[in-house]
Design a protein around this motif. Sequence first.
Motif, PDB file in Angstrom:
ATOM      1  N   PRO A  95       0.829  -1.211   0.000  1.00 30.55           N
ATOM      2  CA  PRO A  95       0.000   0.000   0.000  1.00 30.55           C
ATOM      3  C   PRO A  95       0.862   1.260   0.000  1.00 30.55           C
ATOM      4  O   PRO A  95       1.834   1.367   0.751  1.00 30.55           O
ATOM      5  N   ILE A  96       0.499   2.217  -0.837  1.00 27.50           N
ATOM      6  CA  ILE A  96       1.270   3.444  -1.010  1.00 27.50           C
ATOM      7  C   ILE A  96       0.694   4.543  -0.123  1.00 27.50           C
ATOM      8  O   ILE A  96      -0.508   4.783  -0.116  1.00 27.50           O
ATOM      9  N   LYS A  97       1.574   5.222   0.595  1.00 25.93           N
ATOM     10  CA  LYS A  97       1.160   6.348   1.428  1.00 25.93           C
ATOM     11  C   LYS A  97       1.133   7.624   0.599  1.00 25.93           C
ATOM     12  O   LYS A  97       0.155   8.355   0.600  1.00 25.93           O
ATOM     13  N   LYS A  98       2.247   7.913  -0.111  1.00 30.10           N
ATOM     14  CA  LYS A  98       2.289   9.095  -0.970  1.00 30.10           C
ATOM     15  C   LYS A  98       3.342   8.900  -2.052  1.00 30.10           C
ATOM     16  O   LYS A  98       4.230   8.066  -1.932  1.00 30.10           O
ATOM     17  N   ALA A  99       3.224   9.703  -3.099  1.00 35.28           N
ATOM     18  CA  ALA A  99       4.186   9.672  -4.202  1.00 35.28           C
ATOM     19  C   ALA A  99       4.392  11.097  -4.699  1.00 35.28           C
ATOM     20  O   ALA A  99       3.444  11.877  -4.763  1.00 35.28           O
ATOM     21  N   THR A 100       5.631  11.409  -5.037  1.00 32.56           N
ATOM     22  CA  THR A 100       5.939  12.721  -5.600  1.00 32.56           C
ATOM     23  C   THR A 100       6.741  12.538  -6.878  1.00 32.56           C
ATOM     24  O   THR A 100       7.506  11.579  -7.010  1.00 32.56           O
ATOM     25  N   ALA A 101       6.543  13.452  -7.814  1.00 27.32           N
ATOM     26  CA  ALA A 101       7.290  13.440  -9.077  1.00 27.32           C
ATOM     27  C   ALA A 101       7.705  14.864  -9.393  1.00 27.32           C
ATOM     28  O   ALA A 101       6.865  15.763  -9.463  1.00 27.32           O
ATOM     29  N   THR A 102       9.004  15.073  -9.568  1.00 26.38           N
ATOM     30  CA  THR A 102       9.534  16.390  -9.920  1.00 26.38           C
ATOM     31  C   THR A 102      10.518  16.243 -11.066  1.00 26.38           C
ATOM     32  O   THR A 102      11.108  15.185 -11.251  1.00 26.38           O
ATOM     33  N   ILE A 103      10.680  17.309 -11.828  1.00 25.15           N
ATOM     34  CA  ILE A 103      11.649  17.306 -12.929  1.00 25.15           C
ATOM     35  C   ILE A 103      12.741  18.307 -12.606  1.00 25.15           C
ATOM     36  O   ILE A 103      12.463  19.472 -12.316  1.00 25.15           O
ATOM     37  N   GLU A 104      13.991  17.840 -12.650  1.00 32.77           N
ATOM     38  CA  GLU A 104      15.171  18.680 -12.452  1.00 32.77           C
ATOM     39  C   GLU A 104      16.224  18.246 -13.453  1.00 32.77           C
ATOM     40  O   GLU A 104      16.541  17.061 -13.530  1.00 32.77           O
ATOM     41  N   ASP A 105      16.756  19.164 -14.212  1.00 32.91           N
ATOM     42  CA  ASP A 105      17.831  18.875 -15.170  1.00 32.91           C
ATOM     43  C   ASP A 105      17.477  17.725 -16.114  1.00 32.91           C
ATOM     44  O   ASP A 105      18.254  16.791 -16.293  1.00 32.91           O
ATOM     45  N   ASN A 106      16.294  17.775 -16.694  1.00 32.00           N
ATOM     46  CA  ASN A 106      15.810  16.762 -17.642  1.00 32.00           C
ATOM     47  C   ASN A 106      15.710  15.365 -17.027  1.00 32.00           C
ATOM     48  O   ASN A 106      15.805  14.361 -17.726  1.00 32.00           O
ATOM     49  N   GLU A 107      15.520  15.292 -15.724  1.00 32.85           N
ATOM     50  CA  GLU A 107      15.335  14.016 -15.051  1.00 32.85           C
ATOM     51  C   GLU A 107      14.048  14.051 -14.250  1.00 32.85           C
ATOM     52  O   GLU A 107      13.789  14.991 -13.512  1.00 32.85           O
TER      53      GLU A 107
END
Length: 117
Positions: A95-107
Amino acid sequence: PKPAPPVKRKRIRRQRRRSKVQRAASGGSDKFTFRLSPNARVRRTMVYRAPERVVIDLFGQAPFRPKVRPSGHIRRFRVGRHPNFIRLVLDAERPIKKATATIEDNELRVSVTYRRR
C-alpha cells in the motif's frame, strides 16, 4: 608424460552500463530517476488503490521504455501513449502512502513512500 592439469577458467563479470533509469531502494520508500526530453513537464501525479499504483502524466515527452528492472516494492513500469501526453505507471506490491514526481535537469525524480503493514 603426465597430462596437463585442466585449466580453470575465470568467470569474467561484465560491467553494466548505466541506463537511463537509476534506482535506489531503502526502508519504506523507493526512489527512481528517469531521463526525459528537455521540454517534458509533469501534468499530474496520482495514487490509486486496488491494485496499488502510481500514475504520472507527462507533457512534451516522447514515448520511452524504462531500461532497468524495477526494484524494492515496485513490480513493474508501464508507459502508455495518450493523445496529448504520456502516462507512466508504477505498479506496487505494498500500500502506497504518498508519491511525488519532480523534474530537475531533464530528469524525472519519483519518490514513493509506503504505508506500514
